[in-house]
Design an enzyme around this catalytic site. Sequence first.
Site, PDB file in Angstrom:
ATOM      1  N   CYS A  77      59.791   3.453  23.201  1.00  0.00           N
ATOM      2  CA  CYS A  77      60.056   3.780  21.425  1.00  0.00           C
ATOM      3  C   CYS A  77      58.970   4.667  21.198  1.00  0.00           C
ATOM      4  O   CYS A  77      57.725   4.550  21.328  1.00  0.00           O
ATOM      5  CB  CYS A  77      60.096   2.338  20.992  1.00  0.00           C
ATOM      6  SG  CYS A  77      60.276   2.508  19.094  1.00  0.00           S
ATOM      7  N   CYS A 128      59.724  -2.806  16.599  1.00  0.00           N
ATOM      8  CA  CYS A 128      59.668  -2.380  15.536  1.00  0.00           C
ATOM      9  C   CYS A 128      60.879  -1.972  14.556  1.00  0.00           C
ATOM     10  O   CYS A 128      60.744  -1.640  13.316  1.00  0.00           O
ATOM     11  CB  CYS A 128      58.870  -0.820  15.506  1.00  0.00           C
ATOM     12  SG  CYS A 128      59.770   0.436  16.219  1.00  0.00           S
ATOM     13  N   CYS A 148      73.478   5.111  24.303  1.00  0.00           N
ATOM     14  CA  CYS A 148      73.641   6.669  23.774  1.00  0.00           C
ATOM     15  C   CYS A 148      72.318   6.820  22.939  1.00  0.00           C
ATOM     16  O   CYS A 148      72.567   6.380  21.916  1.00  0.00           O
ATOM     17  CB  CYS A 148      74.922   7.240  23.485  1.00  0.00           C
ATOM     18  SG  CYS A 148      74.941   8.992  23.259  1.00  0.00           S
TER      19      CYS A 148
END
Length: 162
Positions: A77, A128, A148
Amino acid sequence: MLSKRAVLCAISAIGGASLLGRSAAAAPARNFEIQLSDAEWKRRLTPSQYAVLRQASTERPFTSPLNEEHRKGKFACAGCDRDLFASETKFDSGTGWPSFWAPLDGAVGQGRDSSFGMERQETHCARCGGHLGHVFEDGPKPTGLRYCMNGVALTFKPATAA
C-alpha cells in the site's frame, strides 16, 4: 459482442480519465489501525495517490509503471506500506491496471461500490482503509478472481537476494 470485462474497462477508462473521485470516503466507515487526518494524508501522499487512496478515484489505464513490473517481490500500500500482493499472483489482464489473482492473507478488505451505475466490489487496504481498486470474478485459476488495482495506490518492494 463485447465481453463484460471490455465494457467494465471502457467505463472505468472513461470515468478515470481525469482521476474523477467519488464524494464518499474510500473505505467503509470503520476504525483502521492507521488513521490520519485528511490534512495528514494530503501531506503524506502525492496528489494522484491522495485522489485514489483517499477519494476512491481511478488512474488512467496503461499509465502505471507497475504494469511492467515482473521482478519477484511484494506490492504494498502506498499509503501505509502494508504488503498486499505477492508478485507470484500478478498477471497481465489486458485491462491497463496491475492485476492479481489473490491478495496476501488479511491484507485487503472489501466493500460495495455502486458508482457509475453498477455494482462492484471495492478493495481497500486492511490497515489504513485506502482505496486500491476492485475485484472481479473473471480472473485466472486458481481463484478465478481479478484484483484490478490502481498502480498509484501501490509500491513495489523487490525480493532481497538470500
